[in-house]
Scaffold this motif. Structure first.
Motif, mmCIF file in Angstrom:
data_model
loop_
_atom_site.group_PDB
_atom_site.id
_atom_site.type_symbol
_atom_site.label_atom_id
_atom_site.label_comp_id
_atom_site.label_asym_id
_atom_site.label_seq_id
_atom_site.Cartn_x
_atom_site.Cartn_y
_atom_site.Cartn_z
ATOM 1 N N ILE A 156 -4.537 -2.284 2.274
ATOM 2 C CA ILE A 156 -4.453 -0.722 3.348
ATOM 3 C C ILE A 156 -3.165 -0.402 3.407
ATOM 4 C CG2 ILE A 156 -4.268 -0.162 5.602
ATOM 5 C CD1 ILE A 156 -7.024 -2.309 5.676
ATOM 6 N N CYS A 157 -2.787 0.050 2.621
ATOM 7 C CA CYS A 157 -0.926 0.255 2.854
ATOM 8 C C CYS A 157 -0.683 1.711 2.343
ATOM 9 C CB CYS A 157 -0.360 -0.897 1.495
ATOM 10 S SG CYS A 157 -0.742 0.150 0.125
ATOM 11 N N ASP A 158 0.467 2.023 2.232
ATOM 12 C CA ASP A 158 1.260 3.259 2.048
ATOM 13 C C ASP A 158 2.138 3.344 0.658
ATOM 14 O OD1 ASP A 158 2.804 4.967 1.441
ATOM 15 O OD2 ASP A 158 4.443 5.603 3.441
ATOM 16 N N HIS A 216 -5.593 -8.859 7.506
ATOM 17 C CA HIS A 216 -5.857 -7.638 8.418
ATOM 18 C C HIS A 216 -5.946 -6.275 7.289
ATOM 19 C CE1 HIS A 216 -2.254 -8.532 8.855
ATOM 20 N NE2 HIS A 216 -2.075 -6.949 9.558
ATOM 21 N N LYS A 217 -5.371 -6.625 6.313
ATOM 22 C CA LYS A 217 -4.451 -5.912 4.901
ATOM 23 C C LYS A 217 -5.132 -5.516 4.050
ATOM 24 C CE LYS A 217 -0.758 -4.090 7.245
ATOM 25 N NZ LYS A 217 -0.441 -2.362 7.312
ATOM 26 N N LEU A 218 -6.217 -6.648 3.994
ATOM 27 C CA LEU A 218 -7.465 -5.801 3.229
ATOM 28 C C LEU A 218 -8.723 -5.127 3.660
ATOM 29 C CD1 LEU A 218 -5.812 -9.445 1.580
ATOM 30 C CD2 LEU A 218 -5.365 -7.824 1.146
ATOM 31 N N THR A 219 -9.540 -4.572 2.655
ATOM 32 C CA THR A 219 -10.712 -4.893 2.739
ATOM 33 C C THR A 219 -11.123 -4.318 1.795
ATOM 34 O OG1 THR A 219 -12.060 -2.663 3.753
ATOM 35 C CG2 THR A 219 -10.113 -1.605 3.185
ATOM 36 N N TYR A 220 -12.813 -4.205 1.647
ATOM 37 C CA TYR A 220 -13.738 -3.668 0.431
ATOM 38 C C TYR A 220 -14.054 -3.122 1.195
ATOM 39 C CZ TYR A 220 -13.294 -8.724 -1.840
ATOM 40 O OH TYR A 220 -12.603 -9.162 -2.278
ATOM 41 N N ASP A 221 -14.446 -2.353 1.854
ATOM 42 C CA ASP A 221 -14.761 -1.352 2.414
ATOM 43 C C ASP A 221 -14.110 0.522 2.172
ATOM 44 O OD1 ASP A 221 -16.293 1.004 2.635
ATOM 45 O OD2 ASP A 221 -16.186 0.788 5.303
ATOM 46 N N LYS A 222 -14.020 0.907 0.874
ATOM 47 C CA LYS A 222 -13.183 1.853 0.621
ATOM 48 C C LYS A 222 -13.811 2.816 1.337
ATOM 49 C CE LYS A 222 -11.902 4.290 -3.709
ATOM 50 N NZ LYS A 222 -11.811 4.311 -5.148
ATOM 51 N N THR A 223 -14.646 3.320 2.435
ATOM 52 C CA THR A 223 -14.653 4.513 2.883
ATOM 53 C C THR A 223 -14.382 4.776 4.871
ATOM 54 O OG1 THR A 223 -17.466 3.562 3.227
ATOM 55 C CG2 THR A 223 -16.867 5.394 0.789
ATOM 56 N N LEU A 234 7.778 -4.534 2.114
ATOM 57 C CA LEU A 234 7.035 -4.862 2.706
ATOM 58 C C LEU A 234 7.003 -5.219 4.338
ATOM 59 C CD1 LEU A 234 7.742 -7.245 -0.499
ATOM 60 C CD2 LEU A 234 5.706 -5.870 -0.057
ATOM 61 N N GLU A 235 8.346 -5.534 5.013
ATOM 62 C CA GLU A 235 8.121 -5.792 6.024
ATOM 63 C C GLU A 235 7.471 -5.385 7.252
ATOM 64 O OE1 GLU A 235 12.462 -6.753 6.804
ATOM 65 O OE2 GLU A 235 12.290 -8.443 6.391
ATOM 66 N N ALA A 236 7.509 -3.752 6.652
ATOM 67 C CA ALA A 236 6.985 -2.537 7.599
ATOM 68 C C ALA A 236 5.584 -2.585 7.463
ATOM 69 C CB ALA A 236 7.287 -1.321 6.887
ATOM 70 N N HIS A 237 5.212 -3.058 5.732
ATOM 71 C CA HIS A 237 3.579 -3.402 6.099
ATOM 72 C C HIS A 237 2.822 -5.234 6.413
ATOM 73 C CE1 HIS A 237 4.353 -0.443 3.080
ATOM 74 N NE2 HIS A 237 2.821 0.030 2.932
ATOM 75 N N GLU A 238 3.896 -5.340 7.194
ATOM 76 C CA GLU A 238 3.768 -6.764 7.665
ATOM 77 C C GLU A 238 3.470 -7.930 6.850
ATOM 78 O OE1 GLU A 238 1.087 -6.523 10.818
ATOM 79 O OE2 GLU A 238 0.967 -4.587 10.794
ATOM 80 N N ALA A 239 3.638 -7.741 5.843
ATOM 81 C CA ALA A 239 3.420 -8.106 4.281
ATOM 82 C C ALA A 239 5.204 -9.778 4.222
ATOM 83 C CB ALA A 239 4.035 -7.718 3.157
ATOM 84 N N LYS A 240 4.710 -10.734 3.447
ATOM 85 C CA LYS A 240 5.661 -11.929 3.414
ATOM 86 C C LYS A 240 6.159 -11.395 1.953
ATOM 87 C CE LYS A 240 3.667 -15.386 6.303
ATOM 88 N NZ LYS A 240 3.192 -16.928 6.124
ATOM 89 N N PHE A 241 7.941 -11.547 2.186
ATOM 90 C CA PHE A 241 8.347 -11.651 0.583
ATOM 91 C C PHE A 241 9.644 -12.911 0.497
ATOM 92 C CE2 PHE A 241 11.824 -9.948 -1.529
ATOM 93 C CZ PHE A 241 11.710 -9.689 -3.110
#
Length: 183
Positions: A55-57, A167-174, A141-148
């Motif tokens: 779940i990202c830009d 919380h930025k991951l999903t298996y539900d594409k719909t 990446l900080e805007a995506h709440e990701a660590k670098f």
């Protein structure tokens, strides 16, 4: 350059959608194809099976991955290998981009990530760039709440690590929340 300035000033928006990290990585490699053919670089990808969607830009994550691949090529000699691996460990998604380039010491890494130093920190590694790439990568990446994380040894190479939280991951594409914005 205008987009880079907007990011550095914090004037950008993240537009989330559900995206395939495999497709983003493959597109980033394609964007750098001319560069790595010119220097005879081999890019190897390793994807865990059954990766979740991110779940990202999508365009911003593509920009990040493409920039890191470009840096690996730019700051390396000819005939190197770049290894991109994507792993899922039930808590997060880990993306690693490793090269055998010129590497950096801790001071160089700190300067390269400093958003307030645009010129001095990158003079010795300029190679025709503005030296804003890692600063922008970090901000996106900080805007995506990701660590670098950058692990590097001068003269040996660099490993760039991106960690997206669960919380930025999903298996539900719909998913209803993102269905209209899918890429």
């Amino acid at each position: 350059l205008l987009d880079e300035n907007q990011i550095l000033e914090g004037n950008f928006k993240i537009v989330n959608s559900i995206a395939s990290i495999e497709k983003i990585v493959e597109e980033a490699i394609d964007q750098n194809k001319g560069r790595y053919f010119d220097v005879k670089t081999k890019i190897e990808t390793k994807f865990d099976p059954n990766l979740p969607y991110l779940i990202c830009d999508r365009l911003r994550v593509l920009q990040v991955i493409s920039n890191l691949i470009s840096n690996s090529i730019k700051y390396s000699q000819q005939n190197i290998d770049i290894i991109i691996s994507v792993k899922y460990n039930k808590d997060n998604l880990l993306i690693s981009i490793s090269d055998q380039g010129i590497g950096m010491n801790n001071e160089d890494i700190e300067l390269a990530l400093n958003p307030y130093d645009h010129h001095e920190s990158n003079k010795k590694y300029s190679f025709g760039s503005y030296g804003l790439g890692l600063k922008i990568v970090k901000m996106l990446l900080e805007a995506h709440e990701a660590k670098f994380i950058i692990n590097s040894i001068k003269g040996k190479g660099t490993q760039s690590i991106i960690i997206f939280p669960e919380h930025k991951l999903t298996y539900d594409k719909t998913s209803k929340d993102y269905k209209n914005n899918m890429q």
